[in-house]
Design a protein around this motif. Structure first.
Motif, PDB file in Angstrom:
ATOM      1  N   ASP A 216       2.936   5.750   9.686  1.00  0.00           N
ATOM      2  CA  ASP A 216       4.358   5.883  10.597  1.00  0.00           C
ATOM      3  C   ASP A 216       3.973   5.077  11.819  1.00  0.00           C
ATOM      4  O   ASP A 216       4.882   4.618  12.434  1.00  0.00           O
ATOM      5  CB  ASP A 216       4.572   7.308  10.990  1.00  0.00           C
ATOM      6  CG  ASP A 216       5.657   7.361  11.888  1.00  0.00           C
ATOM      7  OD1 ASP A 216       6.830   7.237  11.115  1.00  0.00           O
ATOM      8  OD2 ASP A 216       5.447   7.837  12.906  1.00  0.00           O
ATOM      9  N   ARG A 217       2.795   5.070  12.345  1.00  0.00           N
ATOM     10  CA  ARG A 217       2.557   4.219  13.592  1.00  0.00           C
ATOM     11  C   ARG A 217       2.781   2.741  13.248  1.00  0.00           C
ATOM     12  O   ARG A 217       2.927   1.976  14.235  1.00  0.00           O
ATOM     13  CB  ARG A 217       1.023   4.486  13.963  1.00  0.00           C
ATOM     14  CG  ARG A 217       0.525   3.998  15.453  1.00  0.00           C
ATOM     15  CD  ARG A 217      -0.610   4.696  16.057  1.00  0.00           C
ATOM     16  NE  ARG A 217      -0.850   4.142  17.297  1.00  0.00           N
ATOM     17  CZ  ARG A 217      -1.817   3.294  17.559  1.00  0.00           C
ATOM     18  NH1 ARG A 217      -2.663   3.095  16.496  1.00  0.00           N
ATOM     19  NH2 ARG A 217      -1.978   2.994  18.815  1.00  0.00           N
TER      20      ARG A 217
ATOM     21  N   ASN B 211       0.952  -1.093   0.049  1.00  0.00           N
ATOM     22  CA  ASN B 211       0.022  -0.064  -0.004  1.00  0.00           C
ATOM     23  C   ASN B 211       0.795   1.374   0.219  1.00  0.00           C
ATOM     24  O   ASN B 211       1.821   1.255   1.042  1.00  0.00           O
ATOM     25  CB  ASN B 211      -0.784  -0.049   1.196  1.00  0.00           C
ATOM     26  CG  ASN B 211      -1.649  -1.303   1.473  1.00  0.00           C
ATOM     27  OD1 ASN B 211      -2.748  -1.376   0.826  1.00  0.00           O
ATOM     28  ND2 ASN B 211      -1.350  -2.381   1.954  1.00  0.00           N
ATOM     29  N   ILE B 212       0.831   1.915  -0.957  1.00  0.00           N
ATOM     30  CA  ILE B 212       1.837   3.177  -1.224  1.00  0.00           C
ATOM     31  C   ILE B 212       1.031   4.329  -0.385  1.00  0.00           C
ATOM     32  O   ILE B 212       0.005   4.754  -0.432  1.00  0.00           O
ATOM     33  CB  ILE B 212       1.808   3.636  -2.643  1.00  0.00           C
ATOM     34  CG1 ILE B 212       2.575   2.462  -3.638  1.00  0.00           C
ATOM     35  CG2 ILE B 212       2.745   4.620  -2.965  1.00  0.00           C
ATOM     36  CD1 ILE B 212       2.555   2.580  -4.990  1.00  0.00           C
ATOM     37  N   VAL B 213       2.129   4.727   0.466  1.00  0.00           N
ATOM     38  CA  VAL B 213       1.683   5.885   1.353  1.00  0.00           C
ATOM     39  C   VAL B 213       1.888   7.426   0.698  1.00  0.00           C
ATOM     40  O   VAL B 213       2.775   7.491   0.120  1.00  0.00           O
ATOM     41  CB  VAL B 213       2.840   5.787   2.614  1.00  0.00           C
ATOM     42  CG1 VAL B 213       2.518   7.052   3.600  1.00  0.00           C
ATOM     43  CG2 VAL B 213       2.512   4.422   3.477  1.00  0.00           C
ATOM     44  N   ASP B 214       0.718   8.224   0.892  1.00  0.00           N
ATOM     45  CA  ASP B 214       0.958   9.543   0.500  1.00  0.00           C
ATOM     46  C   ASP B 214       0.631  10.313   1.893  1.00  0.00           C
ATOM     47  O   ASP B 214       0.679   9.692   2.811  1.00  0.00           O
ATOM     48  CB  ASP B 214       0.140   9.943  -0.574  1.00  0.00           C
ATOM     49  CG  ASP B 214      -1.548   9.967  -0.156  1.00  0.00           C
ATOM     50  OD1 ASP B 214      -1.567   9.869   1.177  1.00  0.00           O
ATOM     51  OD2 ASP B 214      -2.219   9.711  -1.083  1.00  0.00           O
ATOM     52  N   GLU B 215       0.807  11.599   1.564  1.00  0.00           N
ATOM     53  CA  GLU B 215       0.952  12.413   2.794  1.00  0.00           C
ATOM     54  C   GLU B 215      -0.394  12.277   3.614  1.00  0.00           C
ATOM     55  O   GLU B 215      -0.559  12.559   4.792  1.00  0.00           O
ATOM     56  CB  GLU B 215       1.114  14.012   2.283  1.00  0.00           C
ATOM     57  CG  GLU B 215       1.630  14.820   3.548  1.00  0.00           C
ATOM     58  CD  GLU B 215       2.005  16.069   3.137  1.00  0.00           C
ATOM     59  OE1 GLU B 215       2.302  17.134   3.868  1.00  0.00           O
ATOM     60  OE2 GLU B 215       1.804  16.377   1.795  1.00  0.00           O
ATOM     61  N   SER B 216      -1.579  12.024   2.914  1.00  0.00           N
ATOM     62  CA  SER B 216      -2.761  11.934   3.361  1.00  0.00           C
ATOM     63  C   SER B 216      -3.013  11.049   4.620  1.00  0.00           C
ATOM     64  O   SER B 216      -3.719  11.342   5.457  1.00  0.00           O
ATOM     65  CB  SER B 216      -3.984  11.891   2.665  1.00  0.00           C
ATOM     66  OG  SER B 216      -3.889  10.569   2.113  1.00  0.00           O
ATOM     67  N   TRP B 217      -2.174   9.865   4.817  1.00  0.00           N
ATOM     68  CA  TRP B 217      -2.205   9.082   5.618  1.00  0.00           C
ATOM     69  C   TRP B 217      -0.900   8.695   6.039  1.00  0.00           C
ATOM     70  O   TRP B 217      -0.684   7.479   6.864  1.00  0.00           O
ATOM     71  CB  TRP B 217      -3.245   7.876   5.300  1.00  0.00           C
ATOM     72  CG  TRP B 217      -2.698   6.962   4.187  1.00  0.00           C
ATOM     73  CD1 TRP B 217      -2.657   7.444   2.749  1.00  0.00           C
ATOM     74  CD2 TRP B 217      -1.934   5.659   4.163  1.00  0.00           C
ATOM     75  NE1 TRP B 217      -2.057   6.461   1.895  1.00  0.00           N
ATOM     76  CE2 TRP B 217      -1.668   5.115   3.082  1.00  0.00           C
ATOM     77  CE3 TRP B 217      -1.884   5.001   5.099  1.00  0.00           C
ATOM     78  CZ2 TRP B 217      -1.096   4.074   2.512  1.00  0.00           C
ATOM     79  CZ3 TRP B 217      -1.336   3.489   4.905  1.00  0.00           C
ATOM     80  CH2 TRP B 217      -0.979   3.054   3.481  1.00  0.00           C
TER      81      TRP B 217
ATOM     82  N   MET C 292      -6.276  -5.055   1.789  1.00  0.00           N
ATOM     83  CA  MET C 292      -5.648  -3.644   1.180  1.00  0.00           C
ATOM     84  C   MET C 292      -6.344  -2.553   1.980  1.00  0.00           C
ATOM     85  O   MET C 292      -7.516  -2.663   2.133  1.00  0.00           O
ATOM     86  CB  MET C 292      -5.987  -3.762  -0.224  1.00  0.00           C
ATOM     87  CG  MET C 292      -5.271  -4.863  -1.198  1.00  0.00           C
ATOM     88  SD  MET C 292      -5.769  -4.687  -2.683  1.00  0.00           S
ATOM     89  CE  MET C 292      -7.606  -4.710  -2.859  1.00  0.00           C
ATOM     90  N   ILE C 293      -5.280  -1.599   2.232  1.00  0.00           N
ATOM     91  CA  ILE C 293      -5.893  -0.462   3.090  1.00  0.00           C
ATOM     92  C   ILE C 293      -6.539   0.415   2.218  1.00  0.00           C
ATOM     93  O   ILE C 293      -6.120   0.792   1.069  1.00  0.00           O
ATOM     94  CB  ILE C 293      -4.528   0.268   3.563  1.00  0.00           C
ATOM     95  CG1 ILE C 293      -3.905  -0.677   4.665  1.00  0.00           C
ATOM     96  CG2 ILE C 293      -5.062   1.454   4.288  1.00  0.00           C
ATOM     97  CD1 ILE C 293      -2.639  -0.120   4.938  1.00  0.00           C
ATOM     98  N   ASP C 294      -7.764   0.758   2.444  1.00  0.00           N
ATOM     99  CA  ASP C 294      -8.733   1.469   2.033  1.00  0.00           C
ATOM    100  C   ASP C 294      -8.305   2.954   1.520  1.00  0.00           C
ATOM    101  O   ASP C 294      -8.549   3.473   0.522  1.00  0.00           O
ATOM    102  CB  ASP C 294     -10.268   1.560   2.549  1.00  0.00           C
ATOM    103  CG  ASP C 294     -10.909   0.246   2.445  1.00  0.00           C
ATOM    104  OD1 ASP C 294     -10.486  -0.732   1.833  1.00  0.00           O
ATOM    105  OD2 ASP C 294     -11.951   0.083   3.280  1.00  0.00           O
ATOM    106  N   CYS C 295      -7.676   3.565   2.660  1.00  0.00           N
ATOM    107  CA  CYS C 295      -7.251   5.060   2.267  1.00  0.00           C
ATOM    108  C   CYS C 295      -5.910   5.093   1.517  1.00  0.00           C
ATOM    109  O   CYS C 295      -5.638   5.986   0.857  1.00  0.00           O
ATOM    110  CB  CYS C 295      -7.040   5.748   3.548  1.00  0.00           C
ATOM    111  SG  CYS C 295      -5.678   5.196   4.801  1.00  0.00           S
TER     112      CYS C 295
END
Length: 179
Positions: free
Chosen positions: A77-78, A66-72, A104-107
């Motif tokens: 990080d947690r 799941n690719i991280v963007d700034e919104s989550w 898969m992470i919805d956000c």
């Protein structure tokens, strides 16, 4: 003049992802910055062997990236701070089970469902060689040709020596057209 700084791992910054896998019939998640492309069909995810999630990946041979963007980023990080060996992470994210069975992470605006082809063990790391089964992208980040537009997505990057996060920046050229 260049100075030899030793056998330093200097291939940073690297994309930040959250890996998801089923462990004992529940999803678990972990933050990862050691992942990369091996071929157009395969990725590699490197995890310290002591991670709780590794058990599920080894048993089920499935994971999501799941690719991280700034919104989550804060929530992602947690996942690198709390241990799945001590805390049940199954309810940390709203999630969907992919067509092949990986959570898969919805956000996450991009999730990649993978099957593990192999595990190259090295220096207390599991290096999972993963075949891409499906890539799911939020329509808001797709261009008119249904390709991911990284000007919109702006993945977060991680830099190891300082433990800092960055987001992708400005375009500086076009590949193979710089002459």
């Amino acid at each position: 003049m260049k100075k030899n700084i030793g056998a330093a791992l200097a291939l940073y910054p690297a994309p930040v992802i959250v890996v998801g896998a089923m462990v004992e019939d529940k999803p678990s998640w972990t933050l990862v910055a050691h992942a990369g492309i091996m071929a157009h069909s395969h990725l590699m995810v490197s995890l310290v062997q002591a991670h709780y999630i590794n058990k599920g990946i080894r048993e089920n041979k499935l994971l999501s990236i799941n690719i991280v963007d700034e919104s989550w980023l804060k929530e992602a990080d947690r996942m690198g701070v709390i241990s799945g060996n001590k805390v049940d992470k199954s309810e940390m994210f709203a999630y969907t089970i992919g067509e092949n069975g990986a959570p898969m992470i919805d956000c996450a605006k991009v999730s990649i469902e993978c099957e593990v082809d192999d595990n190259y063990e090295l220096e207390h790391f599991d290096n999972f060689i993963c075949k891409i089964l499906a890539t799911y992208a939020d329509e808001s980040i797709l261009n008119d040709k249904d390709k991911i537009d990284y000007h919109i997505l702006k993945p977060v990057l991680f830099e190891f020596p300082t433990y800092e996060y960055f987001i992708t920046g400005n375009k500086v050229g076009n590949c193979a057209k710089m002459n």
